[in-house]
Design a protein around this motif. Structure first.
Motif, PDB file in Angstrom:
ATOM      1  N   SER A  27       0.837  -1.193   0.000  1.00  0.00           N
ATOM      2  CA  SER A  27       0.000   0.000   0.000  1.00  0.00           C
ATOM      3  C   SER A  27       0.870   1.240   0.000  1.00  0.00           C
ATOM      4  CB  SER A  27      -0.903   0.000   1.239  1.00  0.00           C
ATOM      5  OG  SER A  27      -0.145   0.327   2.386  1.00  0.00           O
ATOM      6  N   PRO A  28       0.277   2.438  -0.243  1.00  0.00           N
ATOM      7  CA  PRO A  28       1.066   3.666  -0.222  1.00  0.00           C
ATOM      8  C   PRO A  28       1.729   3.935   1.121  1.00  0.00           C
ATOM      9  CG  PRO A  28      -1.042   4.037  -1.303  1.00  0.00           C
ATOM     10  CD  PRO A  28      -1.095   2.651  -0.692  1.00  0.00           C
ATOM     11  N   GLN A  29       1.198   3.331   2.216  1.00  0.00           N
ATOM     12  CA  GLN A  29       1.791   3.561   3.523  1.00  0.00           C
ATOM     13  C   GLN A  29       3.075   2.763   3.737  1.00  0.00           C
ATOM     14  OE1 GLN A  29      -1.702   3.153   3.224  1.00  0.00           O
ATOM     15  NE2 GLN A  29      -1.709   5.387   3.228  1.00  0.00           N
ATOM     16  N   HIS A  30       3.315   1.767   2.892  1.00  0.00           N
ATOM     17  CA  HIS A  30       4.531   0.976   3.036  1.00  0.00           C
ATOM     18  C   HIS A  30       5.731   1.838   2.658  1.00  0.00           C
ATOM     19  CE1 HIS A  30       7.480  -2.216   2.563  1.00  0.00           C
ATOM     20  NE2 HIS A  30       6.684  -2.945   3.289  1.00  0.00           N
ATOM     21  N   PRO A  31       6.878   1.644   3.296  1.00  0.00           N
ATOM     22  CA  PRO A  31       8.047   2.483   2.989  1.00  0.00           C
ATOM     23  C   PRO A  31       8.408   2.556   1.519  1.00  0.00           C
ATOM     24  CG  PRO A  31       8.445   1.213   4.968  1.00  0.00           C
ATOM     25  CD  PRO A  31       7.118   0.752   4.433  1.00  0.00           C
ATOM     26  N   GLY A  34       5.072   3.894  -2.389  1.00  0.00           N
ATOM     27  CA  GLY A  34       4.801   4.971  -3.323  1.00  0.00           C
ATOM     28  C   GLY A  34       3.308   5.187  -3.472  1.00  0.00           C
ATOM     29  N   GLU A  35       2.885   5.687  -4.608  1.00  0.00           N
ATOM     30  CA  GLU A  35       1.469   5.891  -4.904  1.00  0.00           C
ATOM     31  C   GLU A  35       1.071   5.205  -6.195  1.00  0.00           C
ATOM     32  OE1 GLU A  35       1.454  10.337  -2.884  1.00  0.00           O
ATOM     33  OE2 GLU A  35       1.544  10.101  -5.055  1.00  0.00           O
ATOM     34  N   MET A  36       1.952   4.353  -6.698  1.00  0.00           N
ATOM     35  CA  MET A  36       1.679   3.712  -7.970  1.00  0.00           C
ATOM     36  C   MET A  36       0.467   2.797  -7.902  1.00  0.00           C
ATOM     37  SD  MET A  36       4.271   1.664 -10.500  1.00  0.00           S
ATOM     38  CE  MET A  36       5.166   3.167 -10.858  1.00  0.00           C
ATOM     39  N   SER A  37       0.176   2.242  -6.716  1.00  0.00           N
ATOM     40  CA  SER A  37      -0.989   1.371  -6.605  1.00  0.00           C
ATOM     41  C   SER A  37      -2.266   2.144  -6.912  1.00  0.00           C
ATOM     42  CB  SER A  37      -1.073   0.749  -5.210  1.00  0.00           C
ATOM     43  OG  SER A  37      -1.118   1.754  -4.211  1.00  0.00           O
ATOM     44  N   ASP A  38      -2.322   3.426  -6.535  1.00  0.00           N
ATOM     45  CA  ASP A  38      -3.485   4.246  -6.853  1.00  0.00           C
ATOM     46  C   ASP A  38      -3.589   4.483  -8.351  1.00  0.00           C
ATOM     47  OD1 ASP A  38      -4.092   4.436  -4.174  1.00  0.00           O
ATOM     48  OD2 ASP A  38      -3.069   6.342  -3.902  1.00  0.00           O
ATOM     49  N   VAL A  39      -2.454   4.725  -8.991  1.00  0.00           N
ATOM     50  CA  VAL A  39      -2.453   4.925 -10.438  1.00  0.00           C
ATOM     51  C   VAL A  39      -2.893   3.646 -11.149  1.00  0.00           C
ATOM     52  CG1 VAL A  39      -1.061   5.575 -12.439  1.00  0.00           C
ATOM     53  CG2 VAL A  39      -0.592   6.615 -10.216  1.00  0.00           C
ATOM     54  N   ALA A  40      -2.340   2.518 -10.705  1.00  0.00           N
ATOM     55  CA  ALA A  40      -2.689   1.238 -11.328  1.00  0.00           C
ATOM     56  C   ALA A  40      -4.176   0.934 -11.157  1.00  0.00           C
ATOM     57  CB  ALA A  40      -1.847   0.116 -10.722  1.00  0.00           C
ATOM     58  N   ARG A  41      -4.693   1.156  -9.956  1.00  0.00           N
ATOM     59  CA  ARG A  41      -6.112   0.884  -9.719  1.00  0.00           C
ATOM     60  C   ARG A  41      -6.994   1.725 -10.637  1.00  0.00           C
ATOM     61  NH1 ARG A  41      -8.065   2.209  -3.822  1.00  0.00           N
ATOM     62  NH2 ARG A  41      -7.283   4.235  -4.536  1.00  0.00           N
ATOM     63  N   GLN A  54      -8.383  -6.676  -8.883  1.00  0.00           N
ATOM     64  CA  GLN A  54      -8.367  -7.379  -7.600  1.00  0.00           C
ATOM     65  C   GLN A  54      -6.964  -7.508  -7.037  1.00  0.00           C
ATOM     66  OE1 GLN A  54     -10.276 -11.130  -8.334  1.00  0.00           O
ATOM     67  NE2 GLN A  54     -12.295 -10.224  -8.694  1.00  0.00           N
ATOM     68  N   ARG A  55      -5.955  -7.346  -7.875  1.00  0.00           N
ATOM     69  CA  ARG A  55      -4.566  -7.548  -7.437  1.00  0.00           C
ATOM     70  C   ARG A  55      -3.703  -6.318  -7.686  1.00  0.00           C
ATOM     71  NH1 ARG A  55      -2.421 -12.835 -10.290  1.00  0.00           N
ATOM     72  NH2 ARG A  55      -0.779 -12.477  -8.731  1.00  0.00           N
ATOM     73  N   TYR A  56      -4.341  -5.143  -7.824  1.00  0.00           N
ATOM     74  CA  TYR A  56      -3.612  -3.951  -8.241  1.00  0.00           C
ATOM     75  C   TYR A  56      -2.509  -3.538  -7.264  1.00  0.00           C
ATOM     76  CZ  TYR A  56      -6.029  -1.181  -4.694  1.00  0.00           C
ATOM     77  OH  TYR A  56      -6.477  -0.672  -3.508  1.00  0.00           O
ATOM     78  N   ALA A  57      -2.618  -3.942  -5.986  1.00  0.00           N
ATOM     79  CA  ALA A  57      -1.639  -3.511  -4.985  1.00  0.00           C
ATOM     80  C   ALA A  57      -0.549  -4.542  -4.729  1.00  0.00           C
ATOM     81  CB  ALA A  57      -2.346  -3.178  -3.671  1.00  0.00           C
ATOM     82  N   GLU A  58      -0.521  -5.631  -5.497  1.00  0.00           N
ATOM     83  CA  GLU A  58       0.502  -6.651  -5.292  1.00  0.00           C
ATOM     84  C   GLU A  58       1.786  -6.259  -6.016  1.00  0.00           C
ATOM     85  OE1 GLU A  58      -0.929 -10.504  -6.209  1.00  0.00           O
ATOM     86  OE2 GLU A  58      -2.613 -10.412  -4.798  1.00  0.00           O
ATOM     87  N   VAL A  59       2.889  -6.596  -5.410  1.00  0.00           N
ATOM     88  CA  VAL A  59       4.187  -6.170  -5.927  1.00  0.00           C
ATOM     89  C   VAL A  59       4.440  -6.613  -7.371  1.00  0.00           C
ATOM     90  CG1 VAL A  59       6.685  -6.367  -5.610  1.00  0.00           C
ATOM     91  CG2 VAL A  59       5.210  -5.970  -3.638  1.00  0.00           C
TER      92      VAL A  59
END
Length: 251
Positions: A27-31, A34-41, A54-59
């Protein structure tokens, strides 16, 4: 009272790193989130890709998205450069693009700071070439790093850093741009304008992609990071500071 104080002083639990291998959700809170998960979603929602959504926040998904996004962003610029025969693509565009899509809400990724930062870098680098008499010396790659060239590089980077602070326009990749010019890789005035044009085109891409993803990406200046009424308390000086510390210790 003391138990309550200890509980308030305890740091928040560290965010899990996903299955202990680094391949779980992030998530964006992880060191390094970043904020790429929001862009990907946002992009996956626009393209109606439910399985990826469903998997947008996975590495692994973010890594693949970053790869495709970087390829498309610089690929479009490179294709335009090939057609126009102009140096629209240069090394410092890479870290600029990464900032645009990894931390788009950061002040350093705002269009204002990006354009002003690169403009400062190009201008002061050319001035450093004028000062050291290297405008016609060619690139340092072929001629070697002489004392005047070292002075030009140091002067350009120092002035770029200082002027970006004065202009309140921090953009770290501009440090690479100023060295590209002061090292003579690109040193003709018309080409310097083309460099700035490349920055402007990439910035336009960032606006389109981030806005398409639903990110509150600014059209010019960075968003206000902290409201005025939420400013950190000012430290007291002298005896007042000591008294304040004593009161805080008793809580």
């Amino acid at each position: 009272m003391r138990a309550d104080s200890d509980s308030r002083a305890a740091p928040p639990p560290a965010e899990p790193w996903g299955a202990g291998r680094g391949y779980g959700p992030i998530s964006p809170q992880h060191p390094i989130g970043g904020e790429m998960s929001d862009v990907a979603r946002g992009i996956f929602s626009r393209l109606r890709l439910p399985r990826l959504l469903q998997r947008y926040a996975e590495v692994p998904v973010l890594a693949a998205f970053s790869c495709v996004n970087g390829f498309v962003s610089i690929g479009l610029m490179a294709a335009l450069a090939a057609v126009t025969k102009a140096p629209l693509v240069f090394p410092s565009l890479g870290p600029t693009a990464f900032l645009f899509f990894y931390t788009p809400r950061a002040a350093s990724a705002a269009p204002r700071n990006t354009l002003i930062g690169h403009s400062i870098a190009i201008a002061v680098a050319y001035v450093s070439l004028l000062v050291t008499g290297l405008t016609d010396a060619g690139p340092a790659i072929s001629g070697g790093v002489t004392l005047p060239r070292a002075l030009a590089a140091a002067l350009s980077l120092g002035l770029t850093a200082g002027l970006m602070v004065l202009a309140r326009a921090p953009h770290p990749p501009a440090g690479a741009t100023t060295l590209i010019v002061s090292l003579g890789i690109v040193d003709r005035p018309p080409m310097l304008l083309v460099l700035l044009g490349g920055v402007a085109l990439l910035t336009l891409q960032a606006i389109v992609i981030n806005r398409l993803a639903g990110i509150d990406y600014p059209l010019w200046a960075p968003r206000q990071a902290r409201p005025a009424d939420d400013a950190p308390p000012r430290l007291a000086a002298g005896p007042e500071r000591g008294a304040a510390a004593a009161v805080e210790a008793q809580r």
